[in-house]
Design an enzyme around this catalytic site. Structure first.
Site, PDB file in Angstrom:
ATOM      1  N   TRP A  39       0.857  -1.186   0.000  1.00 42.15           N
ATOM      2  CA  TRP A  39       0.000   0.000   0.000  1.00 42.15           C
ATOM      3  C   TRP A  39       0.896   1.240   0.000  1.00 42.15           C
ATOM      4  O   TRP A  39       1.873   1.309   0.730  1.00 42.15           O
ATOM      5  CB  TRP A  39      -0.926   0.069   1.220  1.00 42.15           C
ATOM      6  CG  TRP A  39      -1.648   1.391   1.241  1.00 42.15           C
ATOM      7  CD1 TRP A  39      -2.712   1.750   0.474  1.00 42.15           C
ATOM      8  CD2 TRP A  39      -1.298   2.557   2.007  1.00 42.15           C
ATOM      9  NE1 TRP A  39      -3.060   3.065   0.708  1.00 42.15           N
ATOM     10  CE2 TRP A  39      -2.196   3.578   1.646  1.00 42.15           C
ATOM     11  CE3 TRP A  39      -0.310   2.830   2.952  1.00 42.15           C
ATOM     12  CZ2 TRP A  39      -2.146   4.863   2.200  1.00 42.15           C
ATOM     13  CZ3 TRP A  39      -0.247   4.107   3.502  1.00 42.15           C
ATOM     14  CH2 TRP A  39      -1.168   5.106   3.132  1.00 42.15           C
ATOM     15  N   GLU A  97      -3.081  -2.969  -2.523  1.00 47.09           N
ATOM     16  CA  GLU A  97      -4.220  -2.355  -1.828  1.00 47.09           C
ATOM     17  C   GLU A  97      -4.558  -0.977  -2.396  1.00 47.09           C
ATOM     18  O   GLU A  97      -3.738  -0.062  -2.395  1.00 47.09           O
ATOM     19  CB  GLU A  97      -3.893  -2.224  -0.332  1.00 47.09           C
ATOM     20  CG  GLU A  97      -5.020  -1.572   0.486  1.00 47.09           C
ATOM     21  CD  GLU A  97      -4.683  -1.443   1.969  1.00 47.09           C
ATOM     22  OE1 GLU A  97      -3.542  -1.765   2.361  1.00 47.09           O
ATOM     23  OE2 GLU A  97      -5.559  -1.008   2.737  1.00 47.09           O
ATOM     24  N   LYS A 149      -7.045   2.601  -2.790  1.00 44.63           N
ATOM     25  CA  LYS A 149      -7.667   3.575  -1.899  1.00 44.63           C
ATOM     26  C   LYS A 149      -8.343   4.642  -2.746  1.00 44.63           C
ATOM     27  O   LYS A 149      -7.840   5.013  -3.802  1.00 44.63           O
ATOM     28  CB  LYS A 149      -6.600   4.189  -1.007  1.00 44.63           C
ATOM     29  CG  LYS A 149      -7.112   5.064   0.119  1.00 44.63           C
ATOM     30  CD  LYS A 149      -6.023   5.232   1.172  1.00 44.63           C
ATOM     31  CE  LYS A 149      -6.486   6.153   2.280  1.00 44.63           C
ATOM     32  NZ  LYS A 149      -5.568   6.140   3.431  1.00 44.63           N
ATOM     33  N   ASP A 173      -9.774  -2.897   1.509  1.00 50.12           N
ATOM     34  CA  ASP A 173      -9.876  -2.303   2.848  1.00 50.12           C
ATOM     35  C   ASP A 173     -11.250  -1.661   2.968  1.00 50.12           C
ATOM     36  O   ASP A 173     -11.651  -0.856   2.111  1.00 50.12           O
ATOM     37  CB  ASP A 173      -8.745  -1.274   3.018  1.00 50.12           C
ATOM     38  CG  ASP A 173      -8.737  -0.629   4.392  1.00 50.12           C
ATOM     39  OD1 ASP A 173      -9.806  -0.124   4.819  1.00 50.12           O
ATOM     40  OD2 ASP A 173      -7.677  -0.596   5.032  1.00 50.12           O
ATOM     41  N   HIS A 217     -11.740   2.095   2.284  1.00 52.97           N
ATOM     42  CA  HIS A 217     -11.099   2.710   1.122  1.00 52.97           C
ATOM     43  C   HIS A 217     -12.016   2.943  -0.065  1.00 52.97           C
ATOM     44  O   HIS A 217     -11.570   2.993  -1.205  1.00 52.97           O
ATOM     45  CB  HIS A 217      -9.895   1.868   0.691  1.00 52.97           C
ATOM     46  CG  HIS A 217      -8.747   2.000   1.641  1.00 52.97           C
ATOM     47  ND1 HIS A 217      -7.480   1.580   1.354  1.00 52.97           N
ATOM     48  CD2 HIS A 217      -8.687   2.537   2.879  1.00 52.97           C
ATOM     49  CE1 HIS A 217      -6.685   1.823   2.380  1.00 52.97           C
ATOM     50  NE2 HIS A 217      -7.392   2.403   3.315  1.00 52.97           N
ATOM     51  N   HIS A 231      -8.752  -6.096   4.477  1.00 49.39           N
ATOM     52  CA  HIS A 231      -8.439  -5.257   5.623  1.00 49.39           C
ATOM     53  C   HIS A 231      -9.775  -4.915   6.248  1.00 49.39           C
ATOM     54  O   HIS A 231     -10.430  -3.944   5.849  1.00 49.39           O
ATOM     55  CB  HIS A 231      -7.674  -4.002   5.212  1.00 49.39           C
ATOM     56  CG  HIS A 231      -6.198  -4.214   5.136  1.00 49.39           C
ATOM     57  ND1 HIS A 231      -5.296  -3.189   4.922  1.00 49.39           N
ATOM     58  CD2 HIS A 231      -5.462  -5.349   5.292  1.00 49.39           C
ATOM     59  CE1 HIS A 231      -4.065  -3.700   4.939  1.00 49.39           C
ATOM     60  NE2 HIS A 231      -4.139  -4.996   5.140  1.00 49.39           N
ATOM     61  N   ASP A 271     -12.314   7.291   6.128  1.00 45.64           N
ATOM     62  CA  ASP A 271     -11.455   6.128   6.382  1.00 45.64           C
ATOM     63  C   ASP A 271     -10.818   6.249   7.763  1.00 45.64           C
ATOM     64  O   ASP A 271      -9.612   6.350   7.921  1.00 45.64           O
ATOM     65  CB  ASP A 271     -10.380   6.087   5.280  1.00 45.64           C
ATOM     66  CG  ASP A 271      -9.435   4.916   5.432  1.00 45.64           C
ATOM     67  OD1 ASP A 271      -9.844   3.892   5.993  1.00 45.64           O
ATOM     68  OD2 ASP A 271      -8.283   5.034   4.990  1.00 45.64           O
ATOM     69  N   ASP A 274     -10.723   4.219  10.374  1.00 47.18           N
ATOM     70  CA  ASP A 274     -10.119   3.042  11.015  1.00 47.18           C
ATOM     71  C   ASP A 274     -10.562   2.867  12.460  1.00 47.18           C
ATOM     72  O   ASP A 274      -9.741   2.655  13.345  1.00 47.18           O
ATOM     73  CB  ASP A 274      -8.585   3.093  10.900  1.00 47.18           C
ATOM     74  CG  ASP A 274      -8.113   2.918   9.471  1.00 47.18           C
ATOM     75  OD1 ASP A 274      -8.252   1.797   8.943  1.00 47.18           O
ATOM     76  OD2 ASP A 274      -7.635   3.897   8.863  1.00 47.18           O
ATOM     77  N   ASP A 279      -7.411  -3.972   9.944  1.00 44.39           N
ATOM     78  CA  ASP A 279      -6.679  -2.710   9.790  1.00 44.39           C
ATOM     79  C   ASP A 279      -7.441  -1.581  10.450  1.00 44.39           C
ATOM     80  O   ASP A 279      -8.340  -0.999   9.848  1.00 44.39           O
ATOM     81  CB  ASP A 279      -6.439  -2.415   8.297  1.00 44.39           C
ATOM     82  CG  ASP A 279      -5.575  -1.169   8.106  1.00 44.39           C
ATOM     83  OD1 ASP A 279      -5.056  -0.647   9.108  1.00 44.39           O
ATOM     84  OD2 ASP A 279      -5.438  -0.720   6.957  1.00 44.39           O
TER      85      ASP A 279
END
Ligand code: RNT
Ligand code: ZN
Length: 417
Positions: free
Chosen positions: A183, A224, A226, A257, A260, A284, A292, A294, A324
């Site tokens: 990533w 990965e 995004k 993810d 993302h 993820h 995003d 997390d 993640d």
């Protein structure tokens, strides 16, 4: 006395579901646990700045952050003792150990990760690995593998090449394939004129990184995508379309993810399409709140839908389930445990779905029955099955893990302040 598990087993059997089979599959499905929840994505380089950069924003100042590899490993051992099943460690390259020497990213070697490998071996767990293309002066202007400066690109290419070799060494040492996920943050805050040149450079960089053939049983490459990041709101070179095209043409694994994509997009619907064209999937699992962000993973509808897709499509064998997220506002060990257990619960629920009945309803065109069954399924007694799973794996049942995590947090905070 009949146990609540036995009653649940019967209730599920009446729907054609074998709870024992669900428990068996859940027990052999590892979660790739991200190391970076424990130290707020700090890493262990001698120059560690604290702010990871690359658009990664960790908020909160809960005490007790792991400051050394030893502390991080101790925290992870605590986590592993509070979650059922055997899992994996997902390590980022800037968690290296150099014995105090400054080793730049283009100089890293397997020896710098030997302590992690030995530790994983002692626990009998596998490991996954990641090049760290952020939190570094050569990533300071927001570009790495797609940078217009060839010297900067070469630096990151060398880093990623070394990461793949280290990943293969890890896989070989542990006898368990290591997934190496690339990533990069590369993108523009404001409107670019040339959207294609960085992407062309990224293709060239990736091809250079992947040129060396490594045994697939040791190492698998993933990429990965995004949609946008903080500081790359207008353009990200490694978009979904970019990496999907790249992964299909090179037959690499795709990493999806949950944070993302556009907030109204969810991962679940992507899985069955992506896996028709690429060999493997890396997830993820994360929780974006408005962006995003997390947040800690919960047993929510999007996470459940992802696990349902993996089970319904028979994709578990081609998928690595990684986490993640990073929350520094609550007990970090608890944050890990909440997210791991939630992910496992979501998978259990998917494994307990009355698949045969649902499929029959759909195939006979009875969409009324399909919807009714889906809704009734939600109140089947799955909690007792989850408790039984924890009991069989000798980890705390219900909320009893929390007091252990809190006591551990108090003790480590005292030692680490
Ligand atoms: C960043 C990506 C990436 C990182 C980790 C630390 O937006 O999600 O996976 O979070 O590699
Ligand atoms: Zn991610």
């Amino acid at each position: 006395m009949t146990s609540s598990y036995e009653l649940s087993r019967e209730a599920y059997a009446a729907q054609g579901v074998d709870t024992e089979k669900a428990l068996e599959i859940l027990g052999r499905t590892p979660i790739s646990v991200h190391c970076w929840q424990g130290d707020d994505v700090g890493g262990f380089e001698s120059s560690s700045a604290g702010d990871p950069g690359g658009g990664l924003a960790v908020t909160g100042n809960y005490p007790g952050r792991a400051r050394t590899p030893g502390e991080l490993r101790a925290d992870l051992e605590k986590v592993f003792s509070l979650v059922p099943g055997k899992h994996r460690l997902n390590l980022h390259a800037f968690y290296l150990e150099t014995g105090g020497k400054t080793v730049d990213r283009d100089q890293i070697e397997t020896s710098h990760f030997q302590a992690w490998i030995d530790w994983a071996k002692s626990l009998g767990i596998g490991m996954d690995f990641n090049p760290t293309c952020f939190a570094h002066p050569r990533a300071a202007d927001g570009f790495t593998l797609a940078h217009r400066d060839e010297a900067i690109r070469d630096f990151w290419i060398e880093h990623a090449k070394r990461c793949r070799r280290i990943g293969a060494d890890i896989g070989r040492a542990l006898g368990s394939t290591c997934v190496v996920n690339v990533w990069i943050p590369d993108g523009y805050k404001d409107l670019p004129i040339d959207r294609v040149a960085p992407r062309k450079r990224l293709i060239e960089s990736l091809d250079a990184i992947f040129a060396e053939k490594l045994p697939e049983k040791d190492e698998i490459d993933a990429v990965e995508c995004k949609l946008f990041g903080i500081g790359s709101e207008s353009y990200v070179a490694g978009s979904h379309e970019f990496y999907l095209g790249y992964a299909v043409s090179r037959q690499k694994a795709v990493c999806l993810d949950a944070g993302h994509f556009h907030p109204t997009e969810t991962l679940a619907d992507k899985i069955s399409s992506v896996l028709l064209f690429v060999p493997r999937l890396l997830l993820h699992v994360s929780r974006g709140v408005r962006w995003d962000s997390d947040h800690v993973v919960l047993l929510d509808d999007p996470t459940r839908a992802v696990m349902e897709e993996l089970v319904r499509g028979d994709f578990l064998g081609r998928t690595s389930i990684g986490l993640d997220y990073f929350d520094a506002s609550i007990n970090r060990v608890a944050a890990w445990v909440i997210g791991i257990r939630a992910t496992q619960k979501a998978l259990l629920l998917a494994l307990l779905e009355p698949a045969k009945n649902l499929r029959e309803a759909e195939e006979s065109g009875n969409h009324t029955a399909r919807l009714a069954l889906l809704e009734e399924t939600k109140s089947l007694p799955w909690g007792a099955v989850w408790d039984e799973f924890c009991r069989r794996h000798n980890v705390p049942v219900g909320t009893t893990w929390l007091s252990e995590a809190e006591a551990y947090g108090q003790e480590t905070t005292r030692l680490r302040s």
